[in-house]
Design an enzyme around this catalytic site. Structure first.
Site, PDB file in Angstrom:
ATOM      1  N   ASP A  20       4.870   8.191  -2.209  1.00 34.41           N
ATOM      2  CA  ASP A  20       3.586   8.968  -2.939  1.00 34.41           C
ATOM      3  C   ASP A  20       3.820   9.717  -3.993  1.00 34.41           C
ATOM      4  O   ASP A  20       3.450  10.778  -4.445  1.00 34.41           O
ATOM      5  CB  ASP A  20       3.098   9.945  -1.745  1.00 34.41           C
ATOM      6  CG  ASP A  20       2.707   9.235  -0.448  1.00 34.41           C
ATOM      7  OD1 ASP A  20       2.252   8.195  -0.615  1.00 34.41           O
ATOM      8  OD2 ASP A  20       2.873   9.582   0.756  1.00 34.41           O
ATOM      9  N   LYS A  23       3.105   6.350  -8.094  1.00 35.88           N
ATOM     10  CA  LYS A  23       3.467   4.943  -8.712  1.00 35.88           C
ATOM     11  C   LYS A  23       2.218   4.250  -8.956  1.00 35.88           C
ATOM     12  O   LYS A  23       2.142   3.628  -9.928  1.00 35.88           O
ATOM     13  CB  LYS A  23       4.367   4.216  -7.550  1.00 35.88           C
ATOM     14  CG  LYS A  23       5.606   4.764  -6.933  1.00 35.88           C
ATOM     15  CD  LYS A  23       6.248   4.022  -5.907  1.00 35.88           C
ATOM     16  CE  LYS A  23       5.536   3.969  -4.578  1.00 35.88           C
ATOM     17  NZ  LYS A  23       5.153   5.378  -3.963  1.00 35.88           N
ATOM     18  N   GLY A  47       0.251   3.278   0.384  1.00 33.74           N
ATOM     19  CA  GLY A  47      -0.820   3.798  -0.150  1.00 33.74           C
ATOM     20  C   GLY A  47      -0.971   3.877  -1.462  1.00 33.74           C
ATOM     21  O   GLY A  47      -0.616   5.135  -1.740  1.00 33.74           O
ATOM     22  N   HIS A  48      -1.229   3.242  -2.560  1.00 35.23           N
ATOM     23  CA  HIS A  48      -1.407   3.526  -3.905  1.00 35.23           C
ATOM     24  C   HIS A  48      -2.794   3.720  -4.507  1.00 35.23           C
ATOM     25  O   HIS A  48      -3.528   2.842  -4.459  1.00 35.23           O
ATOM     26  CB  HIS A  48      -0.457   2.367  -4.614  1.00 35.23           C
ATOM     27  CG  HIS A  48       0.878   2.142  -4.128  1.00 35.23           C
ATOM     28  ND1 HIS A  48       1.469   1.187  -4.553  1.00 35.23           N
ATOM     29  CD2 HIS A  48       1.502   2.800  -3.150  1.00 35.23           C
ATOM     30  CE1 HIS A  48       2.871   1.190  -3.906  1.00 35.23           C
ATOM     31  NE2 HIS A  48       2.836   2.006  -3.023  1.00 35.23           N
ATOM     32  N   GLN A 254       6.806   2.673  -1.139  1.00 33.98           N
ATOM     33  CA  GLN A 254       7.631   3.787  -0.484  1.00 33.98           C
ATOM     34  C   GLN A 254       8.478   4.627  -1.774  1.00 33.98           C
ATOM     35  O   GLN A 254       8.084   4.562  -2.792  1.00 33.98           O
ATOM     36  CB  GLN A 254       8.403   3.102   0.788  1.00 33.98           C
ATOM     37  CG  GLN A 254       7.840   2.858   1.855  1.00 33.98           C
ATOM     38  CD  GLN A 254       7.039   1.511   1.895  1.00 33.98           C
ATOM     39  OE1 GLN A 254       7.791   0.745   1.649  1.00 33.98           O
ATOM     40  NE2 GLN A 254       5.823   1.638   1.904  1.00 33.98           N
TER      41      GLN A 254
HETATM   42  P1  GDP Z   1       2.001   6.383  -4.603  1.00 37.34           P
HETATM   43  O1  GDP Z   1       1.818   5.971  -3.220  1.00 37.34           O
HETATM   44  O2  GDP Z   1       3.147   6.686  -5.171  1.00 37.34           O
HETATM   45  O3  GDP Z   1       1.041   5.297  -5.477  1.00 37.34           O
HETATM   46  O4  GDP Z   1       0.960   7.817  -4.566  1.00 37.34           O
HETATM   47  P2  GDP Z   1      -0.248   7.994  -3.692  1.00 37.34           P
HETATM   48  O5  GDP Z   1      -1.652   7.405  -4.478  1.00 37.34           O
HETATM   49  O6  GDP Z   1      -0.315   7.751  -2.416  1.00 37.34           O
HETATM   50  O7  GDP Z   1      -0.264   9.610  -3.943  1.00 37.34           O
HETATM   51  C1  GDP Z   1      -0.593  10.380  -5.353  1.00 37.34           C
HETATM   52  C2  GDP Z   1      -1.658  10.923  -5.506  1.00 37.34           C
HETATM   53  O8  GDP Z   1      -1.804  11.703  -6.518  1.00 37.34           O
HETATM   54  C3  GDP Z   1      -3.198  10.203  -5.473  1.00 37.34           C
HETATM   55  O9  GDP Z   1      -4.187  10.812  -4.772  1.00 37.34           O
HETATM   56  C4  GDP Z   1      -3.180  10.252  -7.007  1.00 37.34           C
HETATM   57  O10 GDP Z   1      -4.722   9.963  -7.464  1.00 37.34           O
HETATM   58  C5  GDP Z   1      -2.843  11.656  -7.290  1.00 37.34           C
HETATM   59  N1  GDP Z   1      -2.421  11.920  -8.817  1.00 37.34           N
HETATM   60  C6  GDP Z   1      -1.650  11.054  -9.505  1.00 37.34           C
HETATM   61  N2  GDP Z   1      -1.186  11.615 -10.741  1.00 37.34           N
HETATM   62  C7  GDP Z   1      -1.637  12.769 -10.502  1.00 37.34           C
HETATM   63  C8  GDP Z   1      -1.518  13.862 -11.305  1.00 37.34           C
HETATM   64  O11 GDP Z   1      -0.812  14.124 -12.377  1.00 37.34           O
HETATM   65  N3  GDP Z   1      -1.824  15.125 -11.003  1.00 37.34           N
HETATM   66  C9  GDP Z   1      -2.824  15.478  -9.610  1.00 37.34           C
HETATM   67  N4  GDP Z   1      -3.330  16.302  -9.561  1.00 37.34           N
HETATM   68  N5  GDP Z   1      -2.957  14.257  -8.943  1.00 37.34           N
HETATM   69  C10 GDP Z   1      -2.423  13.111  -9.417  1.00 37.34           C
HETATM   70  P1  IMO Z   2       3.852   4.607  -0.597  1.00 39.31           P
HETATM   71  O1  IMO Z   2       3.996   3.165  -1.147  1.00 39.31           O
HETATM   72  C1  IMO Z   2       5.045   7.879   1.860  1.00 39.31           C
HETATM   73  C2  IMO Z   2       7.088   7.063   5.619  1.00 39.31           C
HETATM   74  C3  IMO Z   2       6.237   7.483   7.022  1.00 39.31           C
HETATM   75  C4  IMO Z   2       7.600   7.455   7.985  1.00 39.31           C
HETATM   76  C5  IMO Z   2       8.791   6.443   7.432  1.00 39.31           C
HETATM   77  C6  IMO Z   2       8.713   5.204   8.164  1.00 39.31           C
HETATM   78  O2  IMO Z   2       2.321   5.053  -0.540  1.00 39.31           O
HETATM   79  O3  IMO Z   2       4.694   5.477  -1.396  1.00 39.31           O
HETATM   80  P2  IMO Z   2       7.030   3.153   8.367  1.00 39.31           P
HETATM   81  O4  IMO Z   2       5.640   3.202   8.746  1.00 39.31           O
HETATM   82  O5  IMO Z   2       7.424   2.561   7.041  1.00 39.31           O
HETATM   83  O6  IMO Z   2       7.917   2.713   9.399  1.00 39.31           O
HETATM   84  O7  IMO Z   2       7.089   4.871   8.331  1.00 39.31           O
HETATM   85  O8  IMO Z   2       8.310   6.274   6.050  1.00 39.31           O
HETATM   86  N1  IMO Z   2       6.434   6.282   4.666  1.00 39.31           N
HETATM   87  C7  IMO Z   2       5.698   6.506   3.409  1.00 39.31           C
HETATM   88  N2  IMO Z   2       5.778   7.817   3.161  1.00 39.31           N
HETATM   89  N3  IMO Z   2       4.646   6.877   1.209  1.00 39.31           N
HETATM   90  C8  IMO Z   2       4.570   5.756   1.579  1.00 39.31           C
HETATM   91  O9  IMO Z   2       4.139   4.635   0.906  1.00 39.31           O
HETATM   92  C9  IMO Z   2       5.257   5.355   2.927  1.00 39.31           C
HETATM   93  N4  IMO Z   2       5.578   4.466   3.640  1.00 39.31           N
HETATM   94  C10 IMO Z   2       6.158   4.752   4.700  1.00 39.31           C
HETATM   95  O10 IMO Z   2       5.522   8.419   6.889  1.00 39.31           O
HETATM   96  O11 IMO Z   2       8.063   8.873   7.405  1.00 39.31           O
HETATM   97 MG    MG Z   3       1.154   6.713  -1.224  1.00 33.15          MG
END
Ligand code: GDP
Ligand code: IMO
Ligand code: MG
Length: 455
Positions: A20, A23, A47-48, A254
């Site tokens: 998270d 990316k 979840g991206h 991840q």
């Molecule tokens: P990922 O799994 O690495 O793609 O990240 P996620 O999408 O799960 O979580 C990142 C969250 O931060 C998302 O809700 C983005 O919309 C949000 N986000 C991304 N860049 C920024 C930033 O610079 N500032 C803030 N406040 N939110 C951001």
């Molecule tokens: P993105 O791509 C954050 C974590 C879960 C748990 C561990 C194992 O959005 O960054 P799993 O379901 O993979 O067997 O769970 O890994 N986990 C993540 N945490 N971002 C993710 O994906 C994750 N995918 C798995 O919360 O701790």
């Molecule tokens: Mg994510």
């Protein structure tokens, strides 16, 4: 991304923390200068997020780059695919006016997630004395079946209905037996529910077996028919795309600290989520990579269980969670929040071969009087500059902090480094020095525009 850098033909975006890191936003930005975007690990646990034109798009299985009409999205062999989720994502995009279906490649070798994997995931967690806190998407059990070889089903199998039926005919009774054993155990103790004897189990295993197998085979064969246009040898596709001069962007899911080999085992996911997963997960030689962008938050978050030395348990954690909207993209769980851990990131940057850092969510830290960066661990009086291999020992580590002044100013309108307060630039400089990598991009909000490219 950085104007000073020559465009790379082969780039990987990888998270350097526990996932998270945002990316999705970086992949989206870099997709403008790449032709093919490839997911190589994980599945619907990812979840991206991309925020674009007032829309928020969330991707679990589709490569984030498919938002760009010139991009072909590849789901490579290292991914575990839950077909209804993939079909839903394609349909959601279509409804938002984005036609991705003509620009997809799905590996014939990718493994398939079934409902029994999700059930197994749930029961294993419910029966564990120390649950991992998985996303419950069946990821671990599906990878177990892949490696175990007896029960794995690949995308290519969905296209051969008779073979699929025969495989499921063998697998489903085994799974039923195993699930009934798991269900009858809580924290390592057998629970006598009157069915955990051999006779009871057989009854559970055989009840409606033929119908269940036939239904499952028919459902998944129907998915196979829908997926068929995209299914091919993705490794060959990537090889040929590269030969033709196409530019490839690999999107890790991840984070490197969740890598099954190099992360905080056993509190990890079941794939190689650092750059190490790229080669096996695509069949494309990682040695052709020219650029690895390591993505970090300006602080740290983690969802699920496992050691997290810089975790905060006070109102500052709540402040970060509220401003950063730190709730899981997939499960909605509140993310654990804490200070930036330079020890952990230096380690994961090395494992993933990162060339540069993208520092995300910097705007979240405005308003904190003082910030801290972890520069070492204290383990029973011993200074450590690398995370120990053992999760128990890591959990015993106490962070050694360097404290830095915070800043009040909101950053979301800043577009150049010089727009940032002095204290913010100092914070970024220290972060870069401590990790040992240049920062090429700073993000100050979820939107594409809220980005500062650093020379
Ligand atoms: P990922 O799994 O690495 O793609 O990240 P996620 O999408 O799960 O979580 C990142 C969250 O931060 C998302 O809700 C983005 O919309 C949000 N986000 C991304 N860049 C920024 C930033 O610079 N500032 C803030 N406040 N939110 C951001
Ligand atoms: P993105 O791509 C954050 C974590 C879960 C748990 C561990 C194992 O959005 O960054 P799993 O379901 O993979 O067997 O769970 O890994 N986990 C993540 N945490 N971002 C993710 O994906 C994750 N995918 C798995 O919360 O701790
Ligand atoms: Mg994510």
């Amino acid at each position: 991304m950085s104007e000073a850098n020559l465009p790379s033909r082969c780039t990987c975006v990888v998270g350097l923390q526990w996932g998270d890191e945002a990316k999705g936003k970086i992949v989206d930005l870099l997709s403008q200068e790449h032709d093919v975007v490839i997911r190589f690990n994980g599945g619907a646990n990812a979840g991206h997020t991309v925020v674009w034109n007032g829309h928020t798009f969330k991707f679990s299985l589709l490569p984030t780059g498919v938002l760009h009409p010139h991009v072909t999205g590849v789901i490579a062999n290292g991914v575990v695919v839950y077909p209804p989720q993939l079909l839903r994502e394609i349909e959601d995009l279509r409804q938002a006016g984005i036609e991705a279906a003509s620009r997809l490649v799905l590996s014939d070798r990718a493994h398939v997630v079934f409902p029994y994997h999700q059930e197994e995931d749930r029961l294993c967690e419910a029966g564990a004395s120390q649950p991992i806190g998985t996303t419950g998407r069946g990821i671990g059990p599906c990878y177990q079946d892949k490696v175990g070889r007896n029960c794995g089903i690949r995308v290519a199998d969905l296209l051969e209905e008779t073979r699929l039926y025969q495989k499921l005919r063998e697998i489903v009774p085994r799974k039923r037996r195993w699930l009934s054993v798991l269900a009858s155990h809580r924290f390592g103790q057998a629970v006598n529910e009157g069915r955990n004897d051999a006779v009871g189990q057989n009854a559970v295993v055989c009840e409606g077996l033929e119908t269940a197998v036939a239904q499952l085979a028919a459902t998944y064969a129907a998915y196979g028919r829908q997926l068929r246009p995209w299914v091919r040898d993705s490794a060959r596709y990537l090889y040929e795309a590269y030969q033709e001069g196409k530019r490839l962007l690999f999107e890790a899911a991840q984070g490197s600290l969740l890598d099954v080999d190099h992360g905080t085992y056993p509190f990890v996911t079941s794939s190689n989520s650092s750059t190490t997963g790229l080669w096996s997960g695509t069949g494309f030689p990682a040695r052709y990579l020219q650029r690895v962008v390591g993505v970090v938050k300006a602080y740290t978050t983690r969802v699920g269980a496992g050691p997290f030395p810089t975790e905060l348990h006070d109102e500052r954690a709540e402040y970060i969670r509220r401003r950063g909207k730190e709730y899981g993209t997939v499960t909605g769980r509140p993310r654990r929040c804490g200070w930036f851990d330079a020890v952990a990131v230096r380690y994961s940057a090395r494992i993933s071969g990162a060339d540069e850092l993208a520092v995300m969510l910097l705007d979240v830290l405005s308003g904190l009087h003082e910030l801290a960066i972890c520069i070492a661990y204290d383990w029973k009086g011993e200074r450590l500059f690398e995370p120990p291999a053992d999760a128990d020992r890591l959990a015993q580590c106490r962070p050694v902090y360097e404290h830095l002044p915070g800043w009040e100013q909101e950053l979301s309108e800043c577009r150049r480094l010089v727009d940032l307060p002095k204290a913010t630039r100092h914070y970024l400089d220290r972060l870069s020095e401590l990790v040992g990598l240049p920062i090429t991009c700073v993000s100050v909000g979820p939107d594409r525009e809220q980005t500062i490219f650093c020379r």
